[in-house]
Design a protein around this motif. Structure first.
Motif: not given
Length: 267
Positions: A89, A92-93, A96, A134, A136-137, A140
């Motif tokens: 995560k 990923y941040s 982005e 995505s 995010e998907e 999760d």
């Protein structure tokens, strides 16, 4: 010396093209495979290596994938080291912020957001297909299943890769191996493993790294070549790899591994 294990990198080494081995390579591997074990060692996912095992008729041999983060022997997992979801995560941040896309890999799972030219090349070269959804998907879903990544691919431009590289090193180099595949791609893998650590897991009780002959071309092959009984760099290898190798073979496009085997591995 008679070696007991032959380990070879794939892309830029054993493969004569971007996606396949030559008939010459198949012939030479078939000639020697009853005399020593043949282990493919790659940053690829297992699914991107299985078809090459079939081409070489070595499906009964183990695979070292994701630069050592996943070692499998047929259906059995020998070792698996993942990047945990919290680090994923955070990466990923940061990606982005720099408008960089991620490719997420775990076992034979591969997830990307967009069907870019880079992704299409990967599909062609590795004969595998990702799931498009995505990031995010995907994260999760992995959190729900307690799954981590064996590899992350950051796909940007030369400028965005240059911009994010120092930040990745600053924040994650203590826990992760981070290296540039090329100007636009950055690969991230668990730091605790390497091609060398994976090979050592596959050695039998009476074997050491002196019993291994290995072939490679890139930075992630250096440790493997340095610690093998014989480490061979192909002619197209990076100069730093050639500098530490015991021997230099022809380039991969000239079937360097097969040529070296033919000339030096006589049983």
């Amino acid at each position: 010396m008679k070696y007991k294990v032959l380990c070879s990198d794939l892309d830029g080494t054993l493969l004569s093209t971007k996606s396949d081995v030559s008939d010459f390579t198949i012939s030479e591997i078939n000639r020697i495979k009853s005399k020593l074990r043949i282990v493919l060692v790659s940053a690829r996912m297992p699914r991107g290596m299985n078809y090459l095992q079939r081409r070489l008729s070595i499906e009964d041999q183990p695979l070292i994938s994701y630069n050592g983060a996943l070692v499998v022997d047929n259906e059995k997992t020998i070792a698996s080291t993942e990047i945990d979801i919290q680090l994923l995560k955070e990466i990923y941040s940061l990606a982005e912020k720099h408008s960089i896309g991620l490719g997420l890999y775990s076992g034979d799972e591969w997830y990307v957001e967009e069907n870019t030219e880079r992704v299409r090349k990967e599909i062609r070269y590795t004969q595998t297909t990702p799931v498009f959804r995505s990031t995010e998907e995907s994260l999760d879903d992995w959190k729900e299943r307690s799954v981590g990544a064996h590899k992350i691919m950051l796909m940007g431009t030369a400028n965005t890769a240059n911009a994010i590289s120092p930040e990745l090193s600053e924040h994650f180099s203590d826990h992760l191996n981070i290296y540039r595949s090329n100007d636009t791609l950055i690969e991230i893998a668990p730091k605790a493993v390497s091609k060398l650590t994976a090979i050592k897991l596959l050695l039998k009780k009476d074997e050491t790294m002196e019993d291994v002959i290995s072939f490679g071309d890139n930075y992630n092959d250096i440790e493997m070549l340095q610690h093998s009984g014989l480490g061979v760099a192909v002619g197209n290898a990076r100069e730093e790899v050639k500098a530490i190798a015991n021997a230099i073979a022809l380039p991969n496009t000239e079937h360097g591994v097969a040529d070296y085997i033919q000339r030096h591995l006589v049983f």
